[in-house]
Design an enzyme around this catalytic site. Structure first.
Site, PDB file in Angstrom:
ATOM      1  N   HIS A 126      23.100 -36.026 -33.859  1.00 13.21           N
ATOM      2  CA  HIS A 126      22.375 -37.180 -33.323  1.00 13.21           C
ATOM      3  C   HIS A 126      21.678 -37.942 -34.450  1.00 13.21           C
ATOM      4  O   HIS A 126      21.751 -39.175 -34.521  1.00 13.21           O
ATOM      5  CB  HIS A 126      21.364 -36.691 -32.288  1.00 13.21           C
ATOM      6  CG  HIS A 126      20.407 -37.730 -31.804  1.00 13.21           C
ATOM      7  ND1 HIS A 126      20.621 -38.455 -30.643  1.00 13.21           N
ATOM      8  CD2 HIS A 126      19.233 -38.187 -32.322  1.00 13.21           C
ATOM      9  CE1 HIS A 126      19.613 -39.302 -30.473  1.00 13.21           C
ATOM     10  NE2 HIS A 126      18.765 -39.153 -31.478  1.00 13.21           N
ATOM     11  N   GLU A 127      21.013 -37.204 -35.349  1.00 17.19           N
ATOM     12  CA  GLU A 127      20.295 -37.866 -36.442  1.00 17.19           C
ATOM     13  C   GLU A 127      21.263 -38.545 -37.415  1.00 17.19           C
ATOM     14  O   GLU A 127      21.001 -39.659 -37.883  1.00 17.19           O
ATOM     15  CB  GLU A 127      19.420 -36.849 -37.187  1.00 17.19           C
ATOM     16  CG  GLU A 127      18.344 -36.193 -36.326  1.00 17.19           C
ATOM     17  CD  GLU A 127      17.412 -37.190 -35.661  1.00 17.19           C
ATOM     18  OE1 GLU A 127      17.252 -38.321 -36.176  1.00 17.19           O
ATOM     19  OE2 GLU A 127      16.847 -36.859 -34.608  1.00 17.19           O
ATOM     20  N   HIS A 130      22.301 -41.857 -36.005  1.00 14.89           N
ATOM     21  CA  HIS A 130      21.370 -42.961 -36.273  1.00 14.89           C
ATOM     22  C   HIS A 130      21.678 -43.614 -37.616  1.00 14.89           C
ATOM     23  O   HIS A 130      21.660 -44.840 -37.742  1.00 14.89           O
ATOM     24  CB  HIS A 130      19.932 -42.437 -36.304  1.00 14.89           C
ATOM     25  CG  HIS A 130      19.299 -42.279 -34.954  1.00 14.89           C
ATOM     26  ND1 HIS A 130      19.234 -43.294 -34.033  1.00 14.89           N
ATOM     27  CD2 HIS A 130      18.661 -41.213 -34.387  1.00 14.89           C
ATOM     28  CE1 HIS A 130      18.600 -42.879 -32.946  1.00 14.89           C
ATOM     29  NE2 HIS A 130      18.243 -41.615 -33.140  1.00 14.89           N
ATOM     30  N   GLU A 188      18.978 -44.556 -29.030  1.00 14.45           N
ATOM     31  CA  GLU A 188      18.970 -43.120 -28.755  1.00 14.45           C
ATOM     32  C   GLU A 188      20.216 -42.713 -27.978  1.00 14.45           C
ATOM     33  O   GLU A 188      20.838 -41.683 -28.278  1.00 14.45           O
ATOM     34  CB  GLU A 188      17.706 -42.743 -27.972  1.00 14.45           C
ATOM     35  CG  GLU A 188      16.425 -42.854 -28.769  1.00 14.45           C
ATOM     36  CD  GLU A 188      16.409 -41.923 -29.976  1.00 14.45           C
ATOM     37  OE1 GLU A 188      16.881 -40.783 -29.862  1.00 14.45           O
ATOM     38  OE2 GLU A 188      15.915 -42.344 -31.033  1.00 14.45           O
TER      39      GLU A 188
END
Length: 267
Positions: A126-127, A130, A188
């Site tokens: 997920h990071e 980003h 997100e």
């Protein structure tokens, strides 16, 4: 209303000259220099490490193992484009972050929620999502454009008195809840999907992402309504993950067939 026409044309011109595409195919508005943001990310990462205690040893090797497995599955140009680094910070908060340039941090409290390497891969994926989607650039660009728009509106409409200040305050709230926060929730949700693909491509089981958010939900705590939060609700996140799970599982199976079987011992 010539001023409004001028403002609209100016905004359209900016949009046309600063339009990029995210990894999911979404059109983006980016004005900032990636090189400058990456430099700022490196400086912020250094400051984090000065201000907060870091954890080394087996815990750091565990997080690094998961991160390296995901990064190694990226296309070569994406591997080289960032200075991929991860640190573990001593904090009870179950949190993680990513900075422009590929700098990532996770808190020790998160390891109480992400209980397996696959669940930790969901967080790290997920990071990394980003970073690959240039969300920091997009947020900076959107906030800059919003502030410019409100400043121009204040100047040309003569909103200088107390009534004008109240109106500008209301417009500011409208921008916050109508543009900036939903934009962050979109980021997100998009990072969730990108992270799901990334962890699957690296050979981590994407179904663990749903288990992670079930753990997060069990950890609980009072939260604001989704429309007032910078993050989607946990129910929304799990629904989004489930909707993209068939493709993620197919990618996971292809990765396993290609010999990607990460083994990161949990300390």
């Amino acid at each position: 209303m010539r001023w409004f026409h001028f403002l609209a044309v100016g905004a359209l011109s900016l949009t046309l000259t600063a339009c990029t595409t995210s990894p999911t195919g979404r059109q983006q508005f980016t004005l900032a220099s990636d090189a400058q943001l990456n430099q700022m990310g490196a400086q912020a990462f250094d400051q984090y490490q000065q201000d907060l205690p870091t954890v080394g040893g087996a815990t750091h090797r565990y997080a690094q193992c998961v991160a390296e497995a995901i990064v190694s599955a990226l296309p070569a140009e994406q591997q080289r484009a960032q200075d991929w680094q991860i640190r573990v910070f001593e904090s009870e908060q179950a949190n993680a972050f990513a900075l422009p340039g590929g700098y990532m941090g996770i808190n020790t409290g998160l390891l109480n929620v992400a209980r397996t390497q696959d669940q930790l891969a969901a967080v790290i994926g997920h990071e990394i999502g980003h970073v690959l989607a240039r969300h920091a650039n997009e947020r900076v660009s959107t906030q800059t454009a919003t502030q410019i728009g409100l400043s121009v509106l204040s100047s040309v409409s003569g909103m200088q008195g107390s009534g004008g200040q109240q109106m500008m305050g209301a417009l500011g709230l409208g921008a916050q809840y109508g543009v900036l926060l939903p934009f962050s929730r979109r980021h997100e949700s998009e990072a969730d999907v990108i992270g799901l693909w990334l962890m699957a491509d690296a050979g981590f089981d994407p179904r663990a992402s749903v288990a992670l958010w079930q753990n997060m939900e069990a950890a609980g705590g009072t939260r604001p309504p989704a429309w007032m939060s910078t993050h989607p609700s946990q129910g929304q996140r799990m629904a989004g993950l489930q909707a993209n799970m068939p493709e993620a599982v197919a990618r996971f199976e292809r990765a396993r067939q290609a010999g990607r079987t990460p083994n990161c011992p949990r300390p």
